[in-house]
Scaffold this motif. Structure first.
Motif, mmCIF file in Angstrom:
data_model
loop_
_atom_site.group_PDB
_atom_site.id
_atom_site.type_symbol
_atom_site.label_atom_id
_atom_site.label_comp_id
_atom_site.label_asym_id
_atom_site.label_seq_id
_atom_site.Cartn_x
_atom_site.Cartn_y
_atom_site.Cartn_z
ATOM 1 N N ARG A 38 0.839 -1.217 0.000
ATOM 2 C CA ARG A 38 0.000 0.000 0.000
ATOM 3 C C ARG A 38 0.866 1.256 0.000
ATOM 4 O O ARG A 38 0.516 2.265 -0.625
ATOM 5 C CB ARG A 38 -0.927 -0.007 1.224
ATOM 6 N N LYS A 42 0.712 4.253 -2.767
ATOM 7 C CA LYS A 42 0.537 5.677 -2.463
ATOM 8 C C LYS A 42 1.586 6.518 -3.183
ATOM 9 O O LYS A 42 1.307 7.637 -3.627
ATOM 10 C CB LYS A 42 0.619 5.898 -0.957
ATOM 11 N N THR A 46 -2.364 7.131 -8.915
ATOM 12 C CA THR A 46 -3.161 6.502 -9.970
ATOM 13 C C THR A 46 -2.418 6.521 -11.298
ATOM 14 O O THR A 46 -2.015 7.580 -11.785
ATOM 15 C CB THR A 46 -4.510 7.232 -10.129
ATOM 16 N N THR A 67 -4.795 -3.179 -8.424
ATOM 17 C CA THR A 67 -6.115 -2.775 -7.914
ATOM 18 C C THR A 67 -6.052 -1.437 -7.177
ATOM 19 O O THR A 67 -7.078 -0.765 -7.025
ATOM 20 C CB THR A 67 -6.710 -3.837 -6.967
ATOM 21 N N LEU A 68 -4.850 -1.055 -6.737
ATOM 22 C CA LEU A 68 -4.692 0.182 -5.969
ATOM 23 C C LEU A 68 -4.334 1.381 -6.826
ATOM 24 O O LEU A 68 -4.499 2.519 -6.376
ATOM 25 C CB LEU A 68 -3.609 -0.002 -4.899
ATOM 26 N N PRO A 72 -10.952 2.613 -11.477
ATOM 27 C CA PRO A 72 -12.033 1.626 -11.516
ATOM 28 C C PRO A 72 -13.100 1.911 -12.564
ATOM 29 O O PRO A 72 -13.609 0.989 -13.209
ATOM 30 C CB PRO A 72 -12.607 1.692 -10.099
ATOM 31 N N TRP A 95 -9.569 -7.947 -2.846
ATOM 32 C CA TRP A 95 -9.085 -6.600 -3.189
ATOM 33 C C TRP A 95 -9.694 -6.129 -4.504
ATOM 34 O O TRP A 95 -10.025 -4.948 -4.650
ATOM 35 C CB TRP A 95 -7.555 -6.608 -3.295
ATOM 36 N N VAL A 98 -13.283 -4.954 -3.698
ATOM 37 C CA VAL A 98 -13.333 -3.730 -2.892
ATOM 38 C C VAL A 98 -12.756 -2.529 -3.634
ATOM 39 O O VAL A 98 -13.326 -1.428 -3.602
ATOM 40 C CB VAL A 98 -12.586 -3.940 -1.555
ATOM 41 N N ASN A 99 -11.623 -2.721 -4.310
ATOM 42 C CA ASN A 99 -10.895 -1.588 -4.893
ATOM 43 C C ASN A 99 -11.253 -1.280 -6.340
ATOM 44 O O ASN A 99 -11.017 -0.169 -6.810
ATOM 45 C CB ASN A 99 -9.381 -1.838 -4.818
ATOM 46 N N VAL A 100 -11.812 -2.266 -7.051
ATOM 47 C CA VAL A 100 -12.064 -2.076 -8.482
ATOM 48 C C VAL A 100 -13.555 -2.170 -8.818
ATOM 49 O O VAL A 100 -14.117 -1.265 -9.433
ATOM 50 C CB VAL A 100 -11.272 -3.113 -9.321
#
Length: 221
Positions: A38, A42, A46, A67-68, A72, A95, A98-100
Motif C-alpha cells: 500500500r 501511495k 493513480t 487494484t490500488l 475503476p 481486493w 473492494v478496490n475495483v
C-alpha cells in the motif's frame, strides 16, 4: 511515471519467502507485506496504464498493486468479467471487489451472474450481494436469496460457501423479518459450525453470529 520493469523490480525486493509460505497455507500465492504494498501504491498514485501492465503479468503481488493504482470507472463490464475469471487467489479476489468493482460502474450489472458462478467467481457475486443486503437491500428478493442459500450452500465450493454464509448471517442481522428463517437455515445446514474462532471473535457459524451481532446492536441502541 514509473515503468513496469521498475515496479516489478520493487515488488521483487519486497518479496519475503516466509510470508509467501504463510500465505500459501491460506491459498494465496504472494509473499509481499500488504502494508508495504500500500505504501508503494501511495507513492505511485493513480496510473491506469501501469495497472493494466501489472495485471497482464499474471503475478498476484503485481495484480494486488494494480487494484490500488487503476481507475475503476475505466473498466468495461466485459473487462471486469474477464478479470474476475482469471483470479486464483482469495486475497486478490477480495481486493479486486473492494478496490475495483465496487467503486466502478458495473457491480450491480455483474453481481447476479457472478453469484451463480463457481468458487471465487461465486464468492465475488455473493460478496457484492452481501454488500447490497447491508447497505441497500431495496429491490433485492431476500426470500429468493435464502432459497438459494438453503439449496446450494452446503455443497458449494469453500470460497463461495464462505461468502454465502456471510450473506446468510447479514440477512439475519439486518432484516428482522427474515431472522428466524436465516437462523433456521444455519442450524439445518450447520455450515462452519465447528470452525475455530479466536478469543473475543464472533464464530462464523451463522446462528451464533446472528445472535451475537443482534445482541450488540440492541445493547448499543
Amino acid at each position: 511515471m514509473s515503468t513496469i520493469k521498475d515496479v516489478m523490480r520493487e515488488l521483487a525486493v519486497l518479496e519475503d519467502p516466509k510470508m509467501r509460505e504463510a500465505n500459501e497455507r491460506r491459498g494465496d500465492d504472494h509473499g509481499v507485506n500488504l502494508t508495504r504494498l500500500r505504501t508503494l501504491a501511495k507513492r505511485l498514485k493513480t496510473q491506469h496504464e501501469l495497472a493494466l501492465q501489472l495485471w497482464a503479468t499474471g503475478d498476484t503481488a503485481a495484480r494486488l498493486l494494480a487494484t490500488l493504482v487503476c481507475k475503476p470507472k475505466a473498466f468495461s463490464a466485459a473487462e471486469l468479467d474477464a478479470m474476475v475469471r482469471d483470479i486464483g487467489s482469495p486475497k486478490l479476489l477480495d481486493w479486486f471487489i473492494v478496490n475495483v468493482v465496487k467503486p466502478g460502474r458495473h457491480a450491480e450489472e455483474l453481481r447476479p451472474g457472478w453469484k451463480d458462478g463457481d468458487d471465487l467467481v461465486g464468492r465475488a457475486g455473493w460478496s457484492l450481494t452481501t454488500d447490497r443486503v447491508v447497505r441497500n437491500a431495496e429491490g433485492l428478493d431476500l426470500d429468493a436469496l435464502l432459497d438459494q442459500i438453503e439449496e446450494e450452500m452446503k455443497q458449494a465450493p469453500a470460497q463461495k460457501q464462505w461468502a454465502m454464509n456471510h450473506c446468510l448471517a447479514e440477512i439475519g442481522i439486518h432484516h428482522p423479518e427474515c431472522r428466524r428463517r436465516a437462523i433456521g437455515i444455519g442450524e439445518r445446514l450447520a455450515v462452519l459450525m465447528d470452525y475455530p474462532a479466536s478469543p473475543g471473535c464472533t464464530p462464523p457459524y451463522a446462528p451464533v453470529w446472528i445472535a451475537e451481532m443482534v445482541r450488540r446492536r440492541e445493547e448499543g441502541a
